[in-house]
Write an enzyme that holds these catalytic residues in place. Sequence first.
Site, PDB file in Angstrom:
ATOM      1  N   LYS A   1      22.283  -7.835 121.583  1.00 55.78           N
ATOM      2  CA  LYS A   1      20.867  -8.075 121.882  1.00 55.78           C
ATOM      3  C   LYS A   1      20.426  -7.299 123.147  1.00 55.78           C
ATOM      4  O   LYS A   1      21.261  -6.742 123.837  1.00 55.78           O
ATOM      5  CB  LYS A   1      20.622  -9.577 122.033  1.00 55.78           C
ATOM      6  CG  LYS A   1      20.997 -10.390 120.785  1.00 55.78           C
ATOM      7  CD  LYS A   1      20.068 -10.122 119.604  1.00 55.78           C
ATOM      8  CE  LYS A   1      20.613 -10.588 118.273  1.00 55.78           C
ATOM      9  NZ  LYS A   1      20.577 -12.023 118.051  1.00 55.78           N
TER      10      LYS A   1
HETATM   11  C1  LIG Z   1      20.692 -13.187 117.202  1.00 54.33           C
HETATM   12  C2  LIG Z   1      19.581 -13.906 116.564  1.00 54.33           C
HETATM   13  C3  LIG Z   1      19.497 -15.296 116.553  1.00 54.33           C
HETATM   14  C4  LIG Z   1      20.601 -16.188 117.025  1.00 54.33           C
HETATM   15  O1  LIG Z   1      21.068 -15.928 118.290  1.00 54.33           O
HETATM   16  P1  LIG Z   1      22.571 -16.332 118.702  1.00 54.33           P
HETATM   17  O2  LIG Z   1      22.594 -16.095 120.162  1.00 54.33           O
HETATM   18  O3  LIG Z   1      23.492 -15.437 117.944  1.00 54.33           O
HETATM   19  O4  LIG Z   1      22.761 -17.762 118.349  1.00 54.33           O
HETATM   20  C5  LIG Z   1      18.368 -15.877 116.006  1.00 54.33           C
HETATM   21  N1  LIG Z   1      17.385 -15.140 115.483  1.00 54.33           N
HETATM   22  C6  LIG Z   1      17.434 -13.802 115.439  1.00 54.33           C
HETATM   23  C7  LIG Z   1      16.304 -13.036 114.851  1.00 54.33           C
HETATM   24  C8  LIG Z   1      18.545 -13.142 115.963  1.00 54.33           C
HETATM   25  O5  LIG Z   1      18.622 -11.810 115.892  1.00 54.33           O
END
Ligand SMILES: *Cc1c(COP(=O)(O)O)cnc(C)c1O
Length: 384
Positions: A180
Amino acid sequence: MIPYGRQSIDETDIHQVIEALRSDWLTTGPKVAQFESEFARYVDSAHAVSVCNGTAALHAAMLASGVDGSHEVIVPAITFVATANAVLYQNATPVFADVDPETLLIDPADVLRKITPRTRAIVAVDYAGQPCDYHALREIADRHNLILIADACHSLGGSWQNQPVGSLADLNCFSFHPVKPLTTGEGGMVTTSCTTMAAQLKRFRGHGIDADFRKRTQQVTHRYDMVELGYNFRLTDFQAALGLSQLAKLNQFCARRTEIADQYHSLLAEVDGVLPLQRLPGSQHAYHLFVVRISDPHLTRDEAFERLRNQGVGVNVHYRPVYLNSYYQKQLGYRAGLCPVAESAYEQILSLPIFPEMTSSQILTVVDALKNCFLRSQPLSKAG
Ligand SMILES: *Cc1c(COP(=O)(O)O)cnc(C)c1O
């Protein structure tokens, strides 16, 4: 293999984490509070509440929205499963809205069609890092008395009409997973301008208790009260230290992602059959993903995927419409055909590698590998 996404960790990050490990507080300490306040300032929001991952952020947002078993929540068909799962955690019903064919962002017109008397909230997913149409969504939410939640897990660092992501919806959810925009290993955040919701979010991540350990220490009291059922969904101080260090570099990361995206756009303009998703004017895209459609009579997406992987290019697919997963089909009874635009887009989409440390020569390698896919899709080589 060139990965589709990857964290950028430098010596400053490592040093900051080590400092936190040497301090008195490993969790619920000053670094968590500092990360929250600097994050809130960055996204121009009154409150930021950290949690242990993005999924917990979405779960917390559902709770703060008052979503319960009597409610429906509208979510886009194309998103990570966690967006819809968060609705299920509250025993509510996810209702899938179709997406715009050019951007794969939730289609406000379909949101309107999916509203019923049970609808409580709309989740806008800033797919690939591009902010949704917050003007249209805000208008719908206000008119129907719904809460607008942003799943901004892709779009930290982006903006919409000069307003930063994180200040666009009633509750804005972030993930700090390694791929991310910034990372704490695992981690998440919810931002809101509402003081009442912020207090709910804090109770949610801390067992439903009204004051955390540090606050009790400062107030010289052992008393606490558990006022509702909460969870232990906290971020640690060494994760927050990493988050602070990463936040200082977020603008650089975003600038590099934009450069890479610009380079892809110009190189791919001359590759027939590979169509990048549309960029909207008036917003700053965070480019968590660089998604193209493979649109060619002689090359399927799956063939392109396999040929690129075989050439060392770590492409991926984001995402299969959530309700096509077997849990949603077999346990919950959702059926194919709900969101036709999303289902047909899913057959064509491919995420190309993009991450801040990606080099220009890696970009050229990816584009050359894509061109090779088409050469090898000629009937003659197929027979061979
Ligand atoms: C990564 C992601 C999540 C979940 O995040 P985590 O930190 O992996 O629990 C939720 N929604 C979207 C669109 C994502 O890309």
